[in-house]
Write an enzyme that holds these catalytic residues in place. Structure first.
Site, short mmCIF file in Angstrom:
data_model
loop_
_atom_site.label_atom_id
_atom_site.label_comp_id
_atom_site.label_asym_id
_atom_site.label_seq_id
_atom_site.Cartn_x
_atom_site.Cartn_y
_atom_site.Cartn_z
N GLY A 84 0.50 -1.30 -0.04
CA GLY A 84 0.28 -0.07 0.14
C GLY A 84 0.90 1.55 0.08
O GLY A 84 2.30 0.72 0.41
N PRO A 91 2.30 5.08 1.14
CA PRO A 91 3.28 5.10 2.54
C PRO A 91 2.63 6.33 3.49
O PRO A 91 1.13 6.33 3.08
CB PRO A 91 4.23 6.50 2.04
CG PRO A 91 4.20 6.04 0.57
CD PRO A 91 3.15 5.67 0.22
N GLY A 138 0.31 3.20 7.27
CA GLY A 138 -0.02 1.75 8.56
C GLY A 138 0.13 0.76 8.21
O GLY A 138 -0.14 -0.40 9.75
N LYS A 139 0.72 0.40 7.59
CA LYS A 139 1.65 -0.86 7.16
C LYS A 139 2.73 -1.58 8.38
O LYS A 139 1.93 -2.40 8.98
CB LYS A 139 2.18 -1.52 5.97
CG LYS A 139 1.48 -0.34 4.67
CD LYS A 139 1.95 -1.15 3.38
CE LYS A 139 3.28 0.20 3.65
NZ LYS A 139 3.49 1.07 3.35
N SER A 150 -4.63 2.73 -18.42
CA SER A 150 -5.76 2.73 -18.64
C SER A 150 -6.70 4.74 -18.62
O SER A 150 -7.54 4.80 -18.85
CB SER A 150 -5.70 2.89 -16.73
OG SER A 150 -5.26 3.64 -16.09
N LYS A 162 -8.98 4.84 -7.50
CA LYS A 162 -9.87 5.41 -8.68
C LYS A 162 -10.87 6.54 -8.17
O LYS A 162 -11.29 7.65 -8.65
CB LYS A 162 -9.53 4.76 -10.02
CG LYS A 162 -8.42 5.19 -10.46
CD LYS A 162 -7.84 3.97 -11.47
CE LYS A 162 -7.06 4.36 -12.22
NZ LYS A 162 -6.22 2.76 -13.66
#
Length: 802
Positions: free
Chosen positions: A363, A365, A368-369, A687, A730
């Site tokens: 994920g 920055p 909360g990893k 995309s 998105k």
């Protein structure tokens, strides 16, 4: 200078040659030297010489540091040389072999912008001495050179043999001068002496001086060697005396130390293989001298076995409900990760021994990893240890060094196991995507064994050289993206993606976690100070733009510091509740605009959705048309994939020209410029295909694009809309940008179930399969003709148009 004037010597002649300036080298006549040429003017001079008679004039620079010398920087006296061979090297430099022919003097520099071109006065060697006198000089020169050779062993034997056979005085003097290790000034002095006698006399003087210096250096080296031998002898005798004096006492201490190791081994429960290894090393230690270096190595090796946890494990009495409560206390949201941890604990309650899960939290920055891994350790009742892998490029950092190396140690994994002293900790491998590799190995390859549940029960560290059980360790790795993680390593991990927080999630995280934390950190926990929801929302919208909450915490901390200053100075007597209007006073002018959609419908401007490491973003695509010849220009620091999407979009519009009421040859009379703003930010990915197509159609048909609509999807030449990634981020960007409608590929429709309802609320999400559907939604007043089937018949469209 020792050159005579031209009129004094009728043998002189004048030639015009290209000039090659030299740095830190003097080329003598009769000397073949390799030169490496990289300066453009010098290369052009060589090329000019090769086109004529291969003759070139070689002259040294006054200062070697000058990279672009002028006429004043080049010495007047040099050597006429002939190019023997010229090679172009892969780095665009040239290696050239040049043979010196004659001395020369620069009379004039001729005008030439491409390289130096000079008029050179060629000088012949001056020999006015009698034959017998010249022979005496040659003999003296050879004798001194032989003496010089006794002190310099670097000169090749082939060269020495050729010098001994030479009889020509001029050739001999130049040949020897070219091989001597002399200063640049001395070599240039020898080159400028056209008189052979003066040259040999100067050469004799310089060589004699070099011989005397070499003899003095030899005496100094011999004296230093004797002193070192004496010091080493004294040191050895002193150490021997000290060892004799302390022999009995040391021997007893050593015996006690071995006995202590055996006692630790008896009290330690080790698997069979490690236990056999330790007993073998202790037996070897008993036979060694206590003062030997090898004994210290063996002692350290045995110590590692005795301090590592082999069977010791953490015991937890936490129930499933307790673990859920701990996880919820520390983090808001993150439902998928919490569910995975609770599932593991539930299985552990039923199955006596389970393999530790290997999770990879991916994920942006600030979501909360790292702190989540600490929470998992607290929820499971285990020890926690963190290993930072950012910048690690040595395989030995993971698997350790072999014992043959001085100062060898186990790798970071085994060192961490020693630190926690249990075999079932939570081990965080932080920033696993930031590792790199070099000649020392690939650390990501070393992790393959440790992170494979089928192999890590027998992890082999190079230092220990026995199998170590890591199967009960709960590994959690973190990464910002998966691009930097090799595919085999990804395959061994259970990847859990942490998307960016929504505005509501950030608000709750701030009120429940960040605000109390910063109030306490700044000494305001006892004061009646609070942040209203509106003030936090103002900080989120106008002072931060991120997927996580790290910058939001900094802004809260900044406000708290300013409040502390006012409390200390007495400006705030009582409690205070911060409102949205107070943020400007504490944080200054807002840094970001909330809601970046266009204020009105515009022609040639379409809004797309992009995914970045920091979450989703609105992506504006602009198209400008100009009279021209069909040229397509794409700007905005776009990557190759995005540039190809622009080409595919234009090809699709050209193939649909008739259905869009465009002339079949419209593109031949205009130039098209596609630009994606924020040109300093790199952008890539497919995309934006349908966004670019809509911007093109809007510009070509003069139809405005709705300002409340955003879209994402890859386009093919046949007009199919392919799925994309990062849908939640998105949609979050669209909601933050005040969009009311979003067009997505139909194949992404199934992912909407994973998008929180609060994000979807207020968004009309339309799924499409084909670009014709997109154009029908955005430009309903354009009469489109949809070709039968999914393929395009361009020729048929032109015939129909005619």
């Amino acid at each position: 200078m020792f050159f005579a004037k031209k009129e004094d010597n009728p043998s002189s002649e004048t030639v015009v040659l290209p000039l090659l300036p030299l740095r830190d080298i003097v080329v003598f006549p009769h000397m073949v030297v390799p030169l490496f040429v990289g300066r453009e003017r010098s290369i052009r001079a060589l090329e000019s010489a090769m086109k004529s008679d291969k003759m070139i004039f070689l002259a040294s620079q006054r200062t070697a540091q000058q990279t672009n010398p002028t006429e004043e920087d080049i010495l007047e006296v040099g050597t006429l040389g002939q190019i023997i061979q010229m090679l172009k090297l892969p780095d665009n430099t040239i290696k050239v072999f040049v043979e010196g022919r004659k001395r020369g003097f620069i009379r004039n520099f001729l005008e030439n912008d491409r390289f130096f071109k000079v008029e050179v006065l060629v000088r012949e060697d001056e020999i006015s001495e009698r034959e017998i006198e010249l022979q005496a000089l040659v003999r003296s020169l050879k004798m001194v050179f032989e003496n010089y050779l006794t002190h310099n062993k670097k000169i090749a034997q082939e060269f020495i043999a050729s010098v001994r056979s030479m009889t020509d005085a001029a050739r001999l003097s130049d040949t020897i001068a070219g091989q001597l290790n002399l200063k640049m000034e001395d070599k240039q002095d020898l080159l400028e002496r056209s008189s052979v006698k003066q040259r040999i006399e100067k050469l004799l003087e310089l060589m004699q001086s070099e011989v005397e210096i070499a003899e003095i250096e030899k005496k100094i080296r011999e004296r230093v060697k004797k002193q070192m031998e004496k010091s080493q002898k004294e040191y050895y005798l002193n150490e021997q005396m000290r060892a004799i004096q302390k022999e009995m006492g040391d021997k007893d201490d050593f015996k006690n130390e071995i006995a202590d190791l055996e006692e630790q081994l008896a009290n330690k429960k080790l698997p069979p293989e490690p236990e056999a290894r330790v007993r073998k090393e202790i037996r070897k230690l008993k036979l060694m001298s206590p003062m030997s270096a090898e004994a210290t190595v063996v002692r350290n090796y045995v110590d590692w076995f005795l301090v590592l946890p082999w069977t010791e494990a953490s015991q937890s009495d936490l129930t499933i409900d307790d673990a859920q409560r701990v996880l919820d206390e520390d983090h808001y949201g993150l439902k998928e990760v919490k569910e995975r941890i609770i599932e593991y604990l539930a299985v552990q309650k039923i199955v006596e021994k389970t393999k530790g899960p290997i999770l990879c939290l991916v994920g942006p920055p600030g979501v909360g990893k790292t702190s989540l891994a600490k929470s998992v350790a607290r929820a499971t009742g285990r020890e926690f240890v963190r290993i930072s892998l950012g910048g690690v490029r040595d395989e030995a950092e993971i698997r350790g060094h072999r014992r043959t190396y001085i100062g060898a140690l186990p790798g970071k994994i085994i060192q961490s196991m020693k630190k926690v002293a249990t075999i079932n900790p939570v081990m965080l491998l932080d920033e696993v995507d930031k590792m790199s590799m070099d000649f020392r190995g690939d650390p990501s390859a070393a992790l393959l064994e440790a992170l494979d549940p089928e192999q890590n029960h027998a992890f082999n560290d190079h230092y220990l050289d026995v199998d170590y059980d890591l199967s009960q360790v709960m590994f959690i790795t973190t990464a910002n993206t998966l691009h930097g993680i090799p595919a085999p390593l990804q395959d061994r991990m259970e990847i859990i993606r942490l998307a960016g927080y929504t505005e509501l999630e950030k608000l709750r995280i701030a009120q429940q976690f960040l605000v109390p934390k910063q109030l306490e950190a700044n000494g305001l926990s006892g004061e009646a100070i609070s942040f209203s929801n509106g003030s936090v929302i103002r900080m989120i919208r106008r002072y931060t733009r991120e997927a996580g909450v790290r910058n939001l915490e900094r802004q809260i901390s900044k406000v708290c510091r300013k409040i502390v200053r006012r409390v200390v100075s007495g400006d705030i007597p009582g409690g205070i509740t911060l409102e949205p209007g107070d943020m400007g006073k504490y944080l200054g002018v807002p840094k970001f605009r909330y809601g970046t959609r266009e204020e009105e419908h515009k022609i040639g401007v379409a809004t797309g959705l992009a995914w970045t490491e920091f979450g989703g973003e609105l992506l504006v695509v602009e198209v400008a048309l100009m009279p021209g010849s069909g040229k397509l220009t794409v700007t905005g620091k776009l990557g190759e994939v995005m540039q190809e999407s622009a080409q595919a979009a234009l090809s699709y519009v050209r193939s649909r020209a008739w259905g869009l009421n465009l002339k079949g040859d419209f593109y031949n009379k205009i130039d098209i410029h596609i630009h994606v703003p924020e040109g300093a930010t790199p952008k890539d990915g497919p995309s934006a295909g349908i966004t670019i197509t809509c911007a093109l159609v809007s510009a070509l048909t003069k139809k405005p694009f709705p300002n409340d609509l955003a879209m994402t999807g890859e386009i093919t030449l046949r007009g199919r809309v392919l799925p994309i990634g990062g849908l939640k981020e998105k949609l979050l960007a669209a909601k933050r940008g005040l969009m009311s409608r979003v067009i997505i590929p139909r194949e992404n429709e199934k992912e909407l179930k994973e998008v929180p309802r609060r994000i979807r609320k207020g968004l009309e999400i339309v799924s499409v399969d084909h670009m014709d559907e997109v154009l029908g939604i955005i430009f309903p007043d354009i009469e489109q003709t949809v070709f039968p089937g999914d393929s395009l018949d361009v020729e048929a469209s032109f015939h129909l148009k005619q």
